[in-house]
Design a protein around this motif. Structure first.
Motif, short mmCIF file in Angstrom:
data_model
loop_
_atom_site.label_atom_id
_atom_site.label_comp_id
_atom_site.label_asym_id
_atom_site.label_seq_id
_atom_site.Cartn_x
_atom_site.Cartn_y
_atom_site.Cartn_z
N ILE A 78 0.73 -1.14 -0.09
CA ILE A 78 0.06 -0.13 0.01
C ILE A 78 0.71 1.20 0.12
N PRO A 79 1.22 1.87 -0.94
CA PRO A 79 2.04 2.98 -1.22
C PRO A 79 1.14 4.39 -0.86
N PHE A 80 1.93 5.30 0.04
CA PHE A 80 1.34 6.61 0.20
C PHE A 80 1.94 7.52 -0.64
N THR A 81 3.38 7.65 -0.94
CA THR A 81 3.55 8.96 -1.65
C THR A 81 4.94 8.14 -2.48
N GLY A 82 5.16 8.87 -3.66
CA GLY A 82 6.32 8.20 -4.57
C GLY A 82 5.47 6.99 -5.46
N ALA A 83 6.36 6.34 -6.02
CA ALA A 83 5.98 5.37 -7.20
C ALA A 83 7.02 4.19 -6.82
N LEU A 84 6.45 2.85 -6.81
CA LEU A 84 7.18 1.52 -6.56
C LEU A 84 7.16 0.62 -8.11
N GLN A 85 8.09 0.27 -8.30
CA GLN A 85 8.14 -0.44 -9.46
C GLN A 85 8.26 -2.16 -9.04
N HIS A 86 7.58 -2.96 -9.66
CA HIS A 86 7.49 -4.61 -9.38
C HIS A 86 7.73 -5.10 -10.45
N LYS A 87 8.54 -6.45 -10.14
CA LYS A 87 8.60 -7.39 -11.25
C LYS A 87 8.70 -8.72 -10.72
N ASP A 88 8.15 -9.78 -11.38
CA ASP A 88 8.19 -10.92 -10.65
C ASP A 88 8.38 -12.03 -11.82
N SER A 89 8.68 -13.37 -11.11
CA SER A 89 8.95 -14.52 -12.13
C SER A 89 7.54 -15.08 -12.74
N THR A 90 6.44 -14.51 -12.04
CA THR A 90 5.04 -15.09 -12.89
C THR A 90 4.73 -14.21 -14.44
N GLY A 129 2.67 -18.39 -2.92
CA GLY A 129 2.04 -19.60 -3.42
C GLY A 129 3.40 -20.51 -3.44
N SER A 130 3.34 -21.58 -4.40
CA SER A 130 4.51 -22.65 -4.48
C SER A 130 5.95 -21.87 -4.57
N GLY A 131 5.93 -20.63 -4.89
CA GLY A 131 7.34 -19.99 -4.88
C GLY A 131 7.41 -19.02 -6.01
N VAL A 132 7.99 -18.06 -5.81
CA VAL A 132 8.13 -16.95 -6.75
C VAL A 132 9.48 -16.20 -6.25
N THR A 139 -0.66 -21.87 -7.48
CA THR A 139 0.04 -21.15 -8.55
C THR A 139 0.29 -19.80 -8.38
N PRO A 140 1.43 -19.22 -8.03
CA PRO A 140 1.91 -17.76 -7.89
C PRO A 140 0.94 -16.81 -8.49
N ARG A 141 0.66 -15.65 -8.09
CA ARG A 141 -0.11 -14.90 -8.85
C ARG A 141 0.11 -13.35 -8.40
N TYR A 142 -0.21 -12.40 -9.42
CA TYR A 142 -0.02 -11.04 -9.15
C TYR A 142 -1.01 -10.36 -9.40
N ASP A 143 -1.55 -9.16 -8.68
CA ASP A 143 -2.57 -8.48 -9.19
C ASP A 143 -2.34 -6.96 -8.65
N GLN A 144 -2.76 -5.94 -9.05
CA GLN A 144 -2.76 -4.32 -8.66
C GLN A 144 -4.21 -3.90 -9.20
#
Length: 237
Positions: free
Chosen positions: A68-80, A97-100, A128-133
């Motif tokens: 949960i960000p409050f100020t600024g911007a955060l970049q995310h990358k993952d193996s899914t 989940g099973s690993g990420v 199964t690993p998952r990502y959402d925003q």
């Protein structure tokens, strides 16, 4: 009602230069035996990340991770294949989940990022690993609870692999509000993001938190304009 309080100045803190975290529960090099978890809530970190700061790629498994960000911007990358940039109003969730493998970085080379990162033990392991925003309208939490994470309504909130709910609200002073639990036998960890409130005779200031269990609802008196985060989790899991 059973309560446990963590004051802002009781949190575990560190200063790595590029990262300044404050831990509500034992984490990293800070271990406090009385503050390991609250039900299924395992981690709540209040992080400051300098411009250009980054967490290199690292692994997770069997944990629901909400940012949960409050100020600024955060970049995310993952193996899914999940990737994105989140800022105030956005909520991100990753089911390890099973690993990420994932990495996180301040999207700006100069401006800091401030955020909460929350870890919740999952309901079902090794999924199964998952990502959402998702982007939420901050105005929709004015004078009401805005639920941003929950398995109960996928249209209105991000899905989580647990009987848990994250709700935010901004409230004006001089009123009493109620939080009604969404699940049976759950507890709520209430964090004062900003402002001054009172719960069961306990006055809470900015970044104070109270864990509340063994009830199905509770009242909050708003003494000064306040922003609140309620994290509802199973107490047995």
């Amino acid at each position: 009602m059973k309560t446990t309080i963590t004051r802002a100045n009781e949190r575990g803190v560190a200063n790595y230069g590029w990262l300044k975290p404050a831990h509500y529960f034992s984490f990293g090099g800070w271990h406090e035996p009385t503050k390991v978890h609250f039900g299924a809530l395992r981690v709540l970190n209040d992080d400051w990340i300098a411009g250009g700061g980054a967490f290199p790629t690292h692994p997770h498994d069997n944990m629901e991770i909400v940012t949960i960000p409050f100020t600024g911007a955060l970049q995310h990358k993952d193996s899914t294949g999940g990737a994105g940039i989140i800022k105030a109003g956005d909520i991100q969730i990753m089911s390890a989940g099973s690993g990420v493998q994932h990495s996180e970085a301040n999207a700006s080379p100069t401006e800091p990022v401030t955020l909460f990162q929350v870890w919740v033990f999952p309901k079902e392991k090794n999924i199964t690993p998952r990502y959402d925003q998702r982007t939420f309208d901050i105005n929709d939490r004015n004078e009401k609870w805005q639920t941003v994470v929950s398995p109960l309504d996928a249209d209105a909130a991000l899905w989580i692999n647990q009987d848990a709910a994250f709700s935010l609200t901004n409230r004006a002073a001089q009123q009493t509000i109620t939080y009604q639990h969404k699940f049976n036998n759950s507890g709520v960890y209430l964090v004062v993001i900003d402002g001054v409130v009172e719960v069961e005779g306990n006055k809470l200031n900015k970044r104070d938190a109270i864990g509340i269990a063994e009830v199905d609802q509770f009242d909050i008196t708003i003494h000064e304009n306040a922003s609140l985060l309620a994290i509802e989790v199973p107490m047995q899991f």
